[in-house]
Design an enzyme around this catalytic site. Structure first.
Site, PDB file in Angstrom:
ATOM      1  N   SER A  47       0.809  -1.222   0.000  1.00 28.04           N
ATOM      2  CA  SER A  47       0.000   0.000   0.000  1.00 28.04           C
ATOM      3  C   SER A  47       0.841   1.271   0.000  1.00 28.04           C
ATOM      4  CB  SER A  47      -0.937   0.004   1.215  1.00 28.04           C
ATOM      5  OG  SER A  47      -0.204  -0.162   2.428  1.00 28.04           O
ATOM      6  N   HIS A 266      -1.153   6.016   6.300  1.00 21.41           N
ATOM      7  CA  HIS A 266      -0.402   5.971   5.046  1.00 21.41           C
ATOM      8  C   HIS A 266      -0.082   7.410   4.637  1.00 21.41           C
ATOM      9  CE1 HIS A 266      -2.385   2.019   4.890  1.00 21.41           C
ATOM     10  NE2 HIS A 266      -1.378   1.657   4.113  1.00 21.41           N
TER      11      HIS A 266
END
Length: 295
Positions: A47, A266
């Protein structure tokens, strides 16, 4: 050339034809391998490679592409450079460095599918890779460290004792697979940033856990760096670029909604552009058509 030669290990099994076709249908095709771009570029990873955290429209969770890919991630940003052509993006949120049936498309599957589609080959000039975080339970440990100190400490200790010792073997096998698939490519391996900025004193009771988690990230990065450099790959550190821009900073480059959204923890769009892209550009010369090397 390896600094420390190690015994050869059995490679991951080949993809089934169905898996390869499914991957090809996601946007990777043999024709793309002959793109006119001067630097033939392929992206692999989890990711942190796919661009998770940087929603293309800035709001909707449905705006991500296949496997959580975002054009605001590193592959898209590199592709936007005039002399770089992204011919294959196999990145997938949740991907492991090792192959585990079911779930996300793991990196050995990504490599095999791109090889099958003749996208990753001896003509490939540049490969970027992000892998290892999921193999050591990065997300689960981060979640634990939002709880009591005892829970955070236990989660980190469990990772260090049961998962981290195997990471170098998993990465070595993966890196050898990539090197065999694209023997002439410059392979760039990115490390993980610190998620927190406890040095700014804005995390309150979480500061102690944030320090522990950042230290655990450093331990993972150290394994990734050593294994990548043993393979002759370029390791790119991202910690320095994110200093002062983690959770708890006035200008965070890490997405954190506070509502447990699935793409939290993230990098956001600034994190990928000013953190990842900037770090790669400092280490890698992308100015020469068809040739990639260290700066």
């Amino acid at each position: 050339m390896r600094k420390h030669p190690r015994p050869a290990r059995r490679r991951a099994g080949a993809l089934t034809l169905l898996s390869a076709l499914a991957f090809t249908s996601a946007g990777v095709s043999p024709a793309a391998a002959h793109s006119p771009g001067p630097i033939d570029y392929v992206a692999l990873g989890d990711s942190y490679a796919s661009g998770f955290g940087a929603r293309p429209d800035g709001s909707s969770v449905d705006s991500y592409g296949y496997c959580g890919q975002s054009p605001l991630g590193l592959p898209g940003l590199l592709d936007a450079r005039r002399k770089v052509e992204l011919v294959g993006n196999a990145t997938c949120a949740g991907a492991l460095a090792s192959f585990v049936p079911g779930g996300a498309v793991d990196l050995p599957e990504q490599v095999a599918a791109l090889q099958s589609a003749d996208v990753l080959n001896k003509r490939t000039d540049l490969v970027t890779v992000s892998a290892g975080g999921n193999d050591v339970g990065f997300g689960a440990v981060a979640t634990a460290c939002f709880g009591p100190e005892s829970l955070c400490t236990l989660a980190i200790r469990n990772t260090e004792e049961t998962l981290l010792p195997d990471l170098d073997d998993l990465l070595e096998s993966l890196y050898e697979q990539i090197d065999d698939a694209a023997p002439k490519a410059t392979v760039v391996v990115t490390g993980y940033p610190h998620l927190f900025s406890p040095e700014l004193g804005r995390l309150g009771p979480l500061s102690a856990n944030a320090v522990r988690f950042n230290a655990a990230t450093d331990a993972v990065n150290a394994v990734i760096e050593e294994t990548a450099e043993d393979e002759g790959f370029i390791y790119v550190d991202t910690v320095g670029k994110f200093t002062g821009h983690g959770i708890g900073s006035p200008e965070p480059w890490i997405k954190f909604s506070g509502q447990s959204e699935f793409d939290d923890l993230h990098p956001n769009a600034k994190g990928y552009e000013l953190g990842y892209l900037a770090a790669v550009q400092e280490q890698v010369d992308l100015t020469r058509p068809g040739k990639v090397g260290r700066n």
